[in-house]
Scaffold this motif. Sequence first.
Motif, mmCIF file in Angstrom:
data_model
loop_
_atom_site.group_PDB
_atom_site.id
_atom_site.type_symbol
_atom_site.label_atom_id
_atom_site.label_comp_id
_atom_site.label_asym_id
_atom_site.label_seq_id
_atom_site.Cartn_x
_atom_site.Cartn_y
_atom_site.Cartn_z
ATOM 1 N N GLY A 149 -13.266 -1.878 -83.969
ATOM 2 C CA GLY A 149 -13.854 -0.898 -83.063
ATOM 3 C C GLY A 149 -13.422 0.512 -83.419
ATOM 4 O O GLY A 149 -12.842 0.758 -84.477
ATOM 5 N N THR A 150 -13.692 1.418 -82.515
ATOM 6 C CA THR A 150 -13.370 2.828 -82.730
ATOM 7 C C THR A 150 -11.922 3.093 -82.329
ATOM 8 O O THR A 150 -11.572 3.007 -81.159
ATOM 9 C CB THR A 150 -14.309 3.717 -81.903
ATOM 10 O OG1 THR A 150 -15.660 3.404 -82.258
ATOM 11 C CG2 THR A 150 -14.042 5.187 -82.168
ATOM 12 N N VAL A 151 -11.094 3.411 -83.322
ATOM 13 C CA VAL A 151 -9.685 3.727 -83.077
ATOM 14 C C VAL A 151 -9.605 5.213 -82.727
ATOM 15 O O VAL A 151 -9.976 6.063 -83.525
ATOM 16 C CB VAL A 151 -8.808 3.412 -84.305
ATOM 17 C CG1 VAL A 151 -7.367 3.828 -84.070
ATOM 18 C CG2 VAL A 151 -8.901 1.937 -84.660
ATOM 19 N N VAL A 152 -9.141 5.523 -81.507
ATOM 20 C CA VAL A 152 -9.068 6.922 -81.074
ATOM 21 C C VAL A 152 -7.656 7.479 -81.166
ATOM 22 O O VAL A 152 -7.457 8.692 -81.096
ATOM 23 C CB VAL A 152 -9.618 7.111 -79.639
ATOM 24 C CG1 VAL A 152 -11.098 6.777 -79.593
ATOM 25 C CG2 VAL A 152 -8.844 6.291 -78.632
ATOM 26 N N TYR A 153 -6.661 6.606 -81.323
ATOM 27 C CA TYR A 153 -5.271 7.045 -81.471
ATOM 28 C C TYR A 153 -4.507 5.948 -82.181
ATOM 29 O O TYR A 153 -4.732 4.756 -81.941
ATOM 30 C CB TYR A 153 -4.630 7.298 -80.098
ATOM 31 C CG TYR A 153 -3.143 7.565 -80.164
ATOM 32 C CD1 TYR A 153 -2.653 8.822 -80.507
ATOM 33 C CD2 TYR A 153 -2.227 6.565 -79.891
ATOM 34 C CE1 TYR A 153 -1.293 9.064 -80.571
ATOM 35 C CE2 TYR A 153 -0.863 6.798 -79.939
ATOM 36 C CZ TYR A 153 -0.403 8.052 -80.289
ATOM 37 O OH TYR A 153 0.944 8.296 -80.354
#
Length: 95
Positions: A51-55
């Motif tokens: 998925g989208t890793v934001v941190y």
Amino acid sequence: MEGTGFAMPPNQEAEGGPVGDLPKIGRRCFVGNLAWSTSWQDLKDHFRDAGTVVYCNVTREPSGRSKGWGIVEFEKPEEVHRVSARIHAPPPWIA
């Protein structure tokens, strides 16, 4: 990558501030047993397909040496569940 430890950590503030106003509970995961050479970028790249890793952060000693664990935060809680299911699933060759 050697990271196999996996747990849901308590809500923690990301370096650089929160990502929008979304709560972090359920979107962060602890990754332990990392190789000393693992960088935050390595960790992010490893989890990118989930998925989208934001941190992403690999904790370090004051000397700069890795402590062997990190935190990965995804955009959606479903992405954390997807990662957890993959890690805790039995290998396909075990019936």
